[in-house]
Each structure stands twice: as structure tokens, then as C-alpha cells.
Design a protein around this motif. Sequence first.
Motif, mmCIF file in Angstrom:
data_model
loop_
_atom_site.group_PDB
_atom_site.id
_atom_site.type_symbol
_atom_site.label_atom_id
_atom_site.label_comp_id
_atom_site.label_asym_id
_atom_site.label_seq_id
_atom_site.Cartn_x
_atom_site.Cartn_y
_atom_site.Cartn_z
ATOM 1 N N THR A 1 0.801 -1.226 0.055
ATOM 2 C CA THR A 1 0.078 0.017 0.142
ATOM 3 C C THR A 1 0.785 1.538 0.022
ATOM 4 O OG1 THR A 1 -1.680 -1.110 1.421
ATOM 5 C CG2 THR A 1 -1.688 1.240 1.377
ATOM 6 N N ASP A 2 0.359 2.230 -0.839
ATOM 7 C CA ASP A 2 1.048 3.382 -0.779
ATOM 8 C C ASP A 2 0.360 4.421 0.497
ATOM 9 O OD1 ASP A 2 2.113 6.067 -1.309
ATOM 10 O OD2 ASP A 2 1.729 6.095 -3.263
ATOM 11 N N TRP A 3 0.920 4.130 1.479
ATOM 12 C CA TRP A 3 0.434 4.844 2.560
ATOM 13 C C TRP A 3 0.275 6.506 2.685
ATOM 14 C CZ3 TRP A 3 -2.915 2.528 5.338
ATOM 15 C CH2 TRP A 3 -2.805 1.103 5.194
ATOM 16 N N SER A 4 1.303 6.985 1.829
ATOM 17 C CA SER A 4 1.312 8.378 1.600
ATOM 18 C C SER A 4 -0.006 8.674 0.998
ATOM 19 C CB SER A 4 2.613 9.109 1.180
ATOM 20 O OG SER A 4 2.980 8.487 -0.074
ATOM 21 N N ALA A 5 -0.082 8.211 -0.149
ATOM 22 C CA ALA A 5 -1.571 8.473 -1.055
ATOM 23 C C ALA A 5 -2.773 8.370 -0.096
ATOM 24 C CB ALA A 5 -1.454 7.553 -2.142
ATOM 25 N N VAL A 6 -2.671 7.215 0.802
ATOM 26 C CA VAL A 6 -3.859 6.882 1.488
ATOM 27 C C VAL A 6 -4.137 8.304 2.442
ATOM 28 C CG1 VAL A 6 -5.052 5.420 3.049
ATOM 29 C CG2 VAL A 6 -3.679 4.320 1.343
ATOM 30 N N ARG A 7 -2.974 8.568 3.097
ATOM 31 C CA ARG A 7 -3.208 9.817 4.252
ATOM 32 C C ARG A 7 -3.753 11.013 3.334
ATOM 33 N NH1 ARG A 7 -4.673 10.674 8.990
ATOM 34 N NH2 ARG A 7 -3.338 8.937 9.717
ATOM 35 N N SER A 8 -3.274 11.481 2.063
ATOM 36 C CA SER A 8 -3.497 12.370 1.386
ATOM 37 C C SER A 8 -5.022 12.221 1.133
ATOM 38 C CB SER A 8 -2.740 12.571 0.237
ATOM 39 O OG SER A 8 -1.250 12.936 0.551
ATOM 40 N N GLN A 9 -5.720 11.038 0.765
ATOM 41 C CA GLN A 9 -6.712 11.110 0.286
ATOM 42 C C GLN A 9 -7.618 11.297 1.617
ATOM 43 O OE1 GLN A 9 -8.146 7.679 -2.053
ATOM 44 N NE2 GLN A 9 -9.911 7.295 -0.895
ATOM 45 N N LEU A 10 -7.322 10.943 2.822
ATOM 46 C CA LEU A 10 -8.082 10.968 3.891
ATOM 47 C C LEU A 10 -7.751 12.346 4.572
ATOM 48 C CD1 LEU A 10 -9.804 9.631 6.283
ATOM 49 C CD2 LEU A 10 -7.630 9.039 7.414
ATOM 50 N N ASP A 11 -6.844 12.996 4.535
ATOM 51 C CA ASP A 11 -6.860 14.322 5.009
ATOM 52 C C ASP A 11 -7.100 15.372 4.029
ATOM 53 O OD1 ASP A 11 -6.053 12.953 7.385
ATOM 54 O OD2 ASP A 11 -3.836 13.521 7.205
ATOM 55 N N ASP A 12 -6.563 15.218 2.965
ATOM 56 C CA ASP A 12 -6.687 16.366 2.095
ATOM 57 C C ASP A 12 -7.957 16.130 1.146
ATOM 58 O OD1 ASP A 12 -4.500 17.365 3.317
ATOM 59 O OD2 ASP A 12 -2.919 16.278 1.829
ATOM 60 N N GLY A 13 -8.562 15.057 0.894
ATOM 61 C CA GLY A 13 -9.551 14.923 -0.093
ATOM 62 C C GLY A 13 -9.049 14.358 -1.458
ATOM 63 N N LYS A 14 -7.928 14.285 -1.558
ATOM 64 C CA LYS A 14 -7.248 13.850 -2.909
ATOM 65 C C LYS A 14 -7.690 12.510 -3.234
ATOM 66 C CE LYS A 14 -3.278 17.003 -2.258
ATOM 67 N NZ LYS A 14 -1.879 17.118 -2.317
ATOM 68 N N ASP A 15 -8.012 12.396 -4.411
ATOM 69 C CA ASP A 15 -8.341 10.838 -5.074
ATOM 70 C C ASP A 15 -7.074 10.258 -5.268
ATOM 71 O OD1 ASP A 15 -9.680 8.841 -5.996
ATOM 72 O OD2 ASP A 15 -10.013 9.604 -7.852
ATOM 73 N N GLY A 16 -6.945 9.322 -4.327
ATOM 74 C CA GLY A 16 -5.925 8.363 -4.269
ATOM 75 C C GLY A 16 -6.145 6.901 -4.756
ATOM 76 N N GLY A 17 -7.567 6.906 -5.135
ATOM 77 C CA GLY A 17 -7.789 5.655 -5.931
ATOM 78 C C GLY A 17 -8.014 4.434 -4.756
#
Length: 279
Positions: free
Chosen positions: A65-81
Amino acid sequence: MSKRNSAEAKRAARVRLQAERERQARKERLRRRLTVTGSAVVVLGIAAGIGVAVAGQNGGSDDATDWSAVRSQLDDGKDGGFADAAPANTAGDDGTTLRVGDPDAPNTLTLYEDPRCPVCASLEQNLGDTIGQGVEDGTYNIDYVFGTFLDDSFGGSGSRNALEALGAALDVNPEAFVAYHQALYSAEHHPDERSDDFGDDQNLIDIAQTVPELKDNADFEAAVHDSTFAVWALRMSDAFDDADGVTGTPTLKYNGEVVDTPQTPEAFEQMIAENSAAE
């Protein structure tokens, strides 16, 4: 294990993860430019280098898992897929209430653990059967709250990976979760906290083969490989960080009050008897 300064450590870890993500993005841009110029051999070499780097950072799993992308999706609302769904058999608005046992039991035991925590492993190995007996008897139900601060302390992603795998087991059924939880903390499978063995998806799936409900379970394995419950895992970890009175793992609360962690089955049973509400 202490979670002291875990908030500061988490912020520092996020900065490191963001820097690593930017570095990987630069490599990807370079790879695309080389593709345009037709330098196929060089492209393959860079791609292989990136793959080795990512595997090394995530416990060696090819599909970690790309956990930095998961965190960005959760915190910043960015679509990490990543899927934004809680496992079945959870409750609460965000699915971070993970309760095992009779929901109408007169008492609730809350366990705060980190999957990499060696003291948690000792607790489960020494008291797990005794704790489970209270659930079977209907004396109490159990709320599990999992943190992942040891990933920040020692590096890697083993706590987060193990937590999302526990979510995948819970999605199968509570019995699978309980058995898999026991297997992860067992003397046979639990690693030294400095090791990132749980960062390897295949290792987590191999351990699951000891659980009848999870053995060769395609849905469970797909959920682990596809990071289906990664967002949920970080929500659970955040709930742990926000918990009042919890300074490390394991921490036990009984009916909402922190209690001393018993060291023996007899001490645990005495604690339950002294603090239980009448049925």
C-alpha cells in the motif's frame, strides 16, 4: 509500548513520506521523458530501480500500500484511488467501532493495541484465552482500538498493513477476525517490533492460512492485495491517537475507565470481578 510524542512523530513521518512521494514523482517524470526519446533500456533500468526502492520501503511486497497516498486521500480529499469503506461488522459513523461479543453485554472491555507491539503480543499470549472466556460467558463485550505509532517509531508499514488485514478478516466475519488477531500476536508469527515483517502482504496472507475461515479465501486475499480497507485503517489509527487516557500499548479500559493491565489470568479475573456491573 509508549505513544508519547506520537503526534509529533506522525507529523515528521508525513513530511518524510511527502518528500519521498515527490522524489518518486520526479523519477516518474524522468522515466516518461526517456520513453519519449526511445531509451527503452534505460527506462527499464530506472523502473526496476524504482520498484526495488518501493519494495524495500514497504516490507518487500510487490503490491504494498502507498500509505502516503492513503493519508492524502483521507486528510486532503485527494483521490488516491482507494476504497473508502469500513469492513462489515463495524459500527459508528466512520466504522471505527470494532466490537466483538454480545452487544447487550452489561460491561465493555476496551483494548488499545498496536499490531507490532511486543507487550501486546505477550498480553494476548498470556491472557487471550481468559479474555475470550469472558466474552463467551457474556460478562462483557470487547471494543478493539488499534494504533500504528510503531511504524513512525521504527519505520516501515507493518502496523498499518496488519491493521488493514485485520479489517479484511473482520469483513469475512467476527470469528475470522478473532482467530486472525490471535494468530498475528502468537509466538509463532509475531515479529520483533523493529522488524517490518507485517509490511509484506504475502506474509499476512500466509499467516491467514492458519485460520479456517481465511484459508484460501479469495475475498480476503483480494482485500489485502487491493488495500480495500487502507483508508479505514488510518481512521482507526487516528481514533487511537485521539483516545483519552491512552499513553501506550497495551492499554485496557473497563466500562470506560483505564485499569491496570493484569499480568496473570488470576489478576485479570479479579479485576473483572471488582469492576463489573451487575447483570
